[in-house]
Design a protein around this motif. Structure first.
Motif, PDB file in Angstrom:
ATOM      1  N   SER A  77      45.281  51.250  35.936  1.00  0.00           N
ATOM      2  CA  SER A  77      44.075  51.125  36.751  1.00  0.00           C
ATOM      3  C   SER A  77      44.125  52.009  37.989  1.00  0.00           C
ATOM      4  N   LYS A 110      41.231  44.887  38.290  1.00  0.00           N
ATOM      5  CA  LYS A 110      40.114  44.793  37.361  1.00  0.00           C
ATOM      6  C   LYS A 110      40.176  43.469  36.606  1.00  0.00           C
ATOM      7  N   ASP A 140      34.456  49.740  30.520  1.00  0.00           N
ATOM      8  CA  ASP A 140      35.321  49.718  31.699  1.00  0.00           C
ATOM      9  C   ASP A 140      35.177  48.443  32.529  1.00  0.00           C
ATOM     10  N   PRO A 198      40.648  40.023  39.066  1.00  0.00           N
ATOM     11  CA  PRO A 198      41.108  41.320  39.582  1.00  0.00           C
ATOM     12  C   PRO A 198      42.283  41.215  40.563  1.00  0.00           C
TER      13      PRO A 198
END
Length: 228
Positions: A77, A110, A140, A198
């Motif tokens: 990421s 994420k 994504d 996240p």
């Protein structure tokens, strides 16, 4: 003069074909219904499976299996890890390369869906293609990472052959020392899906089989607040 005896066991292809056949027999035994809730299709690990599936494989055959499987590399990421991330400092072999992979760093920042599975799990065979379809749908927005459970994880050859057979190329990590399962408090039944925020904290543990992408999307939206 007697004819020379051919040592067929020395032929790598024949030897590993036999190993694979024996492994398949073990898988059938492992997935046979046990005394679990009749409504549940999930399976618990059978100790006899690891003894078969963890047999070593020659490097040349492993490289060939990787080339055939075309499994995606593990995600990166590039974002900072949350201070409370349960996966901080947890690493495991990435199936695509065999290299050590920092799971916490690679998935940081994420929404994350981790699916725990195993080659000897029949429901996993059905669910993994659904997860692949969901990963394409999510794009994504959500990182999808599959993790092979500790039983059988020390033989990437069989994992690669399994994924090749079902046509799944999702990024996969081998939980060879069960550190990922421990960090996520994952149940010892398969498949199980863990949704991670996240910031690296666990939002929900879902010990269930997903039959379609809509069901996965609904779970992601409910627990991670992401519409996919």
């Amino acid at each position: 003069m007697s004819e020379p005896t051919h040592n067929w066991w020395s032929a790598p292809a024949l030897r590993w074909t036999l190993v694979f056949v024996v492994a398949v027999i073990a898988l059938v035994v492992a997935i046979w219904p046990r005394s679990q809730d009749a409504t549940s299709e999930q399976v618990a690990p059978d100790p006899s499976v690891a003894n078969v599936t963890d047999a070593p494989v020659p490097a040349s055959q492993l490289a060939q299996a990787r080339a055939q499987a075309k499994v995606a590399d593990c995600p990166t990421s590039g974002l900072a890890q949350g201070v409370s991330s349960v996966l901080r400092g947890v690493s495991a072999p990435c199936l695509a390369t065999g290299a050590a992979y920092d799971v916490g760093a690679g998935t940081a920042g994420k929404p994350l869906l981790i699916n725990m599975w195993a080659v000897w799990c029949l429901p996993c065979r059905r669910e993994l293609p659904v997860l692949q379809d969901y990963a394409k749908r999510a794009g994504d927005s959500v990182t999808v990472l599959t993790v092979h459970a500790v039983d059988g994880a020390k033989n990437p050859f069989l994992v690669l052959k399994f994924l090749t057979e079902i046509g799944v190329t999702l990024p996969t990590v081998l939980d060879t020392d069960a550190r990922i399962a421990a960090a996520l408090s994952a149940p010892k039944v398969f498949p199980s899906t863990i949704l991670v925020r996240p910031d690296g904290t666990v939002a929900k543990v879902l010990p269930q089989v997903f039959e379609n992408t809509d069901a996965i999307a609904a779970a992601v939206e409910t627990n991670l607040g992401v519409r996919t």
